[in-house]
Design a protein around this motif. Structure first.
Motif, mmCIF file in Angstrom:
data_model
loop_
_atom_site.group_PDB
_atom_site.id
_atom_site.type_symbol
_atom_site.label_atom_id
_atom_site.label_comp_id
_atom_site.label_asym_id
_atom_site.label_seq_id
_atom_site.Cartn_x
_atom_site.Cartn_y
_atom_site.Cartn_z
ATOM 1 N N ASP A 74 -1.599 -4.410 5.635
ATOM 2 C CA ASP A 74 -0.673 -5.695 5.126
ATOM 3 C C ASP A 74 -0.097 -5.181 3.784
ATOM 4 O OD1 ASP A 74 -2.808 -5.408 2.924
ATOM 5 O OD2 ASP A 74 -4.406 -6.840 3.873
ATOM 6 N N ASN A 75 0.170 -6.217 2.908
ATOM 7 C CA ASN A 75 0.911 -5.913 1.647
ATOM 8 C C ASN A 75 0.124 -5.624 0.576
ATOM 9 O OD1 ASN A 75 0.178 -8.561 1.224
ATOM 10 N ND2 ASN A 75 2.010 -9.391 1.362
ATOM 11 N N CYS A 76 -1.208 -5.502 0.524
ATOM 12 C CA CYS A 76 -1.920 -5.255 -0.404
ATOM 13 C C CYS A 76 -2.002 -6.168 -1.746
ATOM 14 C CB CYS A 76 -2.000 -4.019 -0.794
ATOM 15 S SG CYS A 76 -2.466 -2.679 0.477
ATOM 16 N N LYS A 77 -1.786 -7.471 -1.450
ATOM 17 C CA LYS A 77 -1.620 -8.387 -2.490
ATOM 18 C C LYS A 77 -3.248 -9.210 -2.924
ATOM 19 C CE LYS A 77 3.071 -9.637 -2.265
ATOM 20 N NZ LYS A 77 4.185 -10.794 -2.130
ATOM 21 N N SER A 78 -4.020 -9.253 -2.036
ATOM 22 C CA SER A 78 -5.197 -9.844 -2.244
ATOM 23 C C SER A 78 -6.292 -8.741 -2.355
ATOM 24 C CB SER A 78 -5.685 -10.472 -1.034
ATOM 25 O OG SER A 78 -6.865 -11.225 -1.023
ATOM 26 N N ASP A 79 -7.377 -9.079 -3.478
ATOM 27 C CA ASP A 79 -8.409 -8.419 -3.702
ATOM 28 C C ASP A 79 -9.546 -8.442 -2.395
ATOM 29 O OD1 ASP A 79 -7.437 -8.317 -6.375
ATOM 30 O OD2 ASP A 79 -9.294 -7.863 -7.166
ATOM 31 N N ARG A 106 2.504 -0.013 -2.852
ATOM 32 C CA ARG A 106 1.411 1.232 -2.419
ATOM 33 C C ARG A 106 0.911 1.196 -3.750
ATOM 34 N NH1 ARG A 106 6.047 3.511 -0.180
ATOM 35 N NH2 ARG A 106 6.235 5.213 -1.630
ATOM 36 N N ARG A 107 1.644 1.295 -5.270
ATOM 37 C CA ARG A 107 0.701 1.362 -6.389
ATOM 38 C C ARG A 107 -0.095 0.154 -6.484
ATOM 39 N NH1 ARG A 107 6.039 2.478 -10.422
ATOM 40 N NH2 ARG A 107 6.181 4.807 -9.969
ATOM 41 N N ARG A 108 0.094 -1.017 -6.158
ATOM 42 C CA ARG A 108 -0.788 -2.173 -6.298
ATOM 43 C C ARG A 108 -2.132 -1.964 -5.238
ATOM 44 N NH1 ARG A 108 2.638 -5.795 -5.189
ATOM 45 N NH2 ARG A 108 2.472 -5.950 -2.795
ATOM 46 N N GLY A 109 -1.757 -1.179 -4.049
ATOM 47 C CA GLY A 109 -2.907 -0.947 -3.025
ATOM 48 C C GLY A 109 -3.697 -0.081 -3.744
ATOM 49 N N TRP A 110 -3.453 0.930 -4.599
ATOM 50 C CA TRP A 110 -3.984 2.042 -4.943
ATOM 51 C C TRP A 110 -4.769 1.776 -6.210
ATOM 52 C CZ3 TRP A 110 -6.461 5.808 -3.604
ATOM 53 C CH2 TRP A 110 -7.019 6.733 -4.274
ATOM 54 N N LYS A 111 -4.076 0.707 -6.920
ATOM 55 C CA LYS A 111 -5.026 0.102 -8.169
ATOM 56 C C LYS A 111 -6.162 -0.783 -7.516
ATOM 57 C CE LYS A 111 -1.448 0.083 -11.585
ATOM 58 N NZ LYS A 111 -0.699 -0.761 -12.358
ATOM 59 N N LEU A 112 -5.988 -1.601 -6.413
ATOM 60 C CA LEU A 112 -7.019 -1.916 -5.918
ATOM 61 C C LEU A 112 -8.181 -1.130 -5.350
ATOM 62 C CD1 LEU A 112 -5.245 -5.010 -4.055
ATOM 63 C CD2 LEU A 112 -6.722 -5.252 -6.040
ATOM 64 N N TRP A 113 -7.806 -0.281 -4.570
ATOM 65 C CA TRP A 113 -8.696 0.727 -4.136
ATOM 66 C C TRP A 113 -9.743 1.303 -5.405
ATOM 67 C CZ3 TRP A 113 -10.509 5.606 -4.450
ATOM 68 C CH2 TRP A 113 -11.383 5.967 -3.795
ATOM 69 N N TYR A 116 -1.520 3.226 1.218
ATOM 70 C CA TYR A 116 -0.319 4.009 1.583
ATOM 71 C C TYR A 116 0.799 3.294 2.491
ATOM 72 C CZ TYR A 116 2.569 8.078 2.516
ATOM 73 O OH TYR A 116 3.705 9.071 2.640
ATOM 74 N N ASP A 117 0.248 2.487 3.218
ATOM 75 C CA ASP A 117 0.781 1.613 4.217
ATOM 76 C C ASP A 117 1.269 0.142 3.713
ATOM 77 O OD1 ASP A 117 1.212 3.893 6.071
ATOM 78 O OD2 ASP A 117 -0.607 3.213 7.088
ATOM 79 N N CYS A 118 0.972 -0.076 2.490
ATOM 80 C CA CYS A 118 1.096 -1.495 1.931
ATOM 81 C C CYS A 118 2.763 -1.866 2.031
ATOM 82 C CB CYS A 118 0.572 -1.467 0.542
ATOM 83 S SG CYS A 118 -1.343 -1.168 0.644
ATOM 84 N N GLY A 119 3.625 -1.050 2.001
ATOM 85 C CA GLY A 119 4.846 -1.373 1.902
ATOM 86 C C GLY A 119 5.655 -0.397 0.808
ATOM 87 N N PRO A 120 6.649 -1.031 0.024
ATOM 88 C CA PRO A 120 7.380 -0.154 -0.830
ATOM 89 C C PRO A 120 6.649 0.358 -1.936
ATOM 90 C CG PRO A 120 7.923 -2.380 -1.077
ATOM 91 C CD PRO A 120 7.173 -2.277 0.110
ATOM 92 N N LYS A 121 7.225 1.497 -2.621
ATOM 93 C CA LYS A 121 6.396 2.069 -3.702
ATOM 94 C C LYS A 121 5.703 1.087 -4.559
ATOM 95 C CE LYS A 121 6.995 5.922 -6.759
ATOM 96 N NZ LYS A 121 7.799 6.895 -7.321
ATOM 97 N N SER A 122 6.181 0.009 -5.062
ATOM 98 C CA SER A 122 5.430 -0.848 -5.752
ATOM 99 C C SER A 122 4.268 -1.478 -4.980
ATOM 100 C CB SER A 122 6.228 -2.043 -6.422
ATOM 101 O OG SER A 122 6.742 -2.871 -5.126
#
Length: 303
Positions: A89-94, A130-137, A122-128
């Protein structure tokens, strides 16, 4: 008098033989185990753990996941999740991250190590994204073992890549590296991560020189995109032919067990995804006359 002397000599012989047998059967690495029909030796230098990957994609998996964790028996030293703890997904939700963390905190009774998969950032979408997903991880899973279970041993981390870890127990070295699947989206970032992973693997192996067994945890199934890492790993293994290596990963969702690398002392096992089977119990031992790895694939829990 001659009869008495014979009896004493006979008893002395039995005592001496028994002592010799116990000395032979009780070296540092072994203990005596009894069964109904014979005495056998049992390796004491073993570590057991449960491993799973690629789970919590669909609703049924999310419903089953707490049961799978809760039903892990109390016969292991730790649990490891090899990444892809949610769907793409787009990794917007916690929520997908917090649900997994809360489940382990509620039901796991041993330390839990969690690796990152491509779905997790890594598959969350564009670079921004991916950064958001990594911060959540990082928020939920970096050093997660400190929050779950009672850790009784030390864990090392790579200075510039804190998600990579290593620990050493009973002459067995466990290494976690950040390898994800998918296409290369940023060549510089991808190659840098491969080099860091190889450097960490080499550093850990060089630190724990007494290790006779090495277990490497990661998410990705090996592909040509990971060649730098696996060429380097094969070189390490070829230079240490007496050491048994296991590369344990998820990614492609179906059990696979083979030796696909240039170094034939590296065994590869890919786990079934959580929708197919419960966490696999893995026992690894460092005694020379005991299999280095034993796998207990467990049936899927019913809802």
């Amino acid at each position: 008098m001659n009869v008495l002397a014979t009896i004493v000599a006979f008893i002395s012989t039995i005592v001496l033989c028994s002592a010799a047998t116990n000395a032979t059967n009780r070296p540092e690495d072994w203990s005596n185990a009894t069964s109904t029909d014979h005495r056998r030796l049992q390796c004491r230098k073993c570590v057991s753990f449960y491993a799973h990957a690629d789970t919590n994609y669909a609703r049924e998996e999310r419903d089953r996941f707490p049961l799978q964790v809760k039903r892990i028996p109390n016969d292991a030293n730790f649990i490891v999740h090899l990444g892809d703890l949610k769907g793409t997904d787009n990794c917007k939700s916690d929520k997908p991250y917090s649900v997994v963390a809360d489940t382990y905190l509620e039901h796991a009774n041993v330390p839990v190590f969690i690796l990152a998969g491509d779905n997790d950032w890594y598959d969350c979408g564009p670079k921004s994204a991916r950064r958001r997903g990594w911060k959540l991880w990082e928020k939920y899973f970096l050093h997660f073992y400190n929050r779950s279970g009672n850790l009784s041993w030390s864990v090392d981390h790579q200075a510039n890549r804190a998600e990579n870890f290593a620990f050493y127990r009973k002459r067995i070295l466990f290494i976690g590296v950040h390898l994800v699947g998918g296409d290369i989206k940023d060549e510089k970032e991808w190659n840098g991560r491969l080099k860091d992973n190889l450097r960490w693997t080499r550093m850990s192996f060089e630190k724990y020189t007494r290790a006779s067994v090495v277990v490497i945890f990661a998410h990705a199934a090996p592909t040509k995109n990971h060649q730098h890492y696996f060429d380097g790993l094969s070189k390490i293994a070829n230079n240490n032919a007496g050491t048994e290596f296991l590369y344990l990963h998820g990614d492609h969702h179906r059990w696979k067990e083979d030796r696909p690398f240039d170094a034939k002392n590296i065994k590869r096992v890919m786990l079934d995804q959580g929708a197919i089977a419960d966490p696999t119990r893995i026992k690894t031992c460092s005694c020379s006359n005991t299999p280095a790895f034993e796998f207990d694939q467990r049936r899927l829990s019913k809802l």
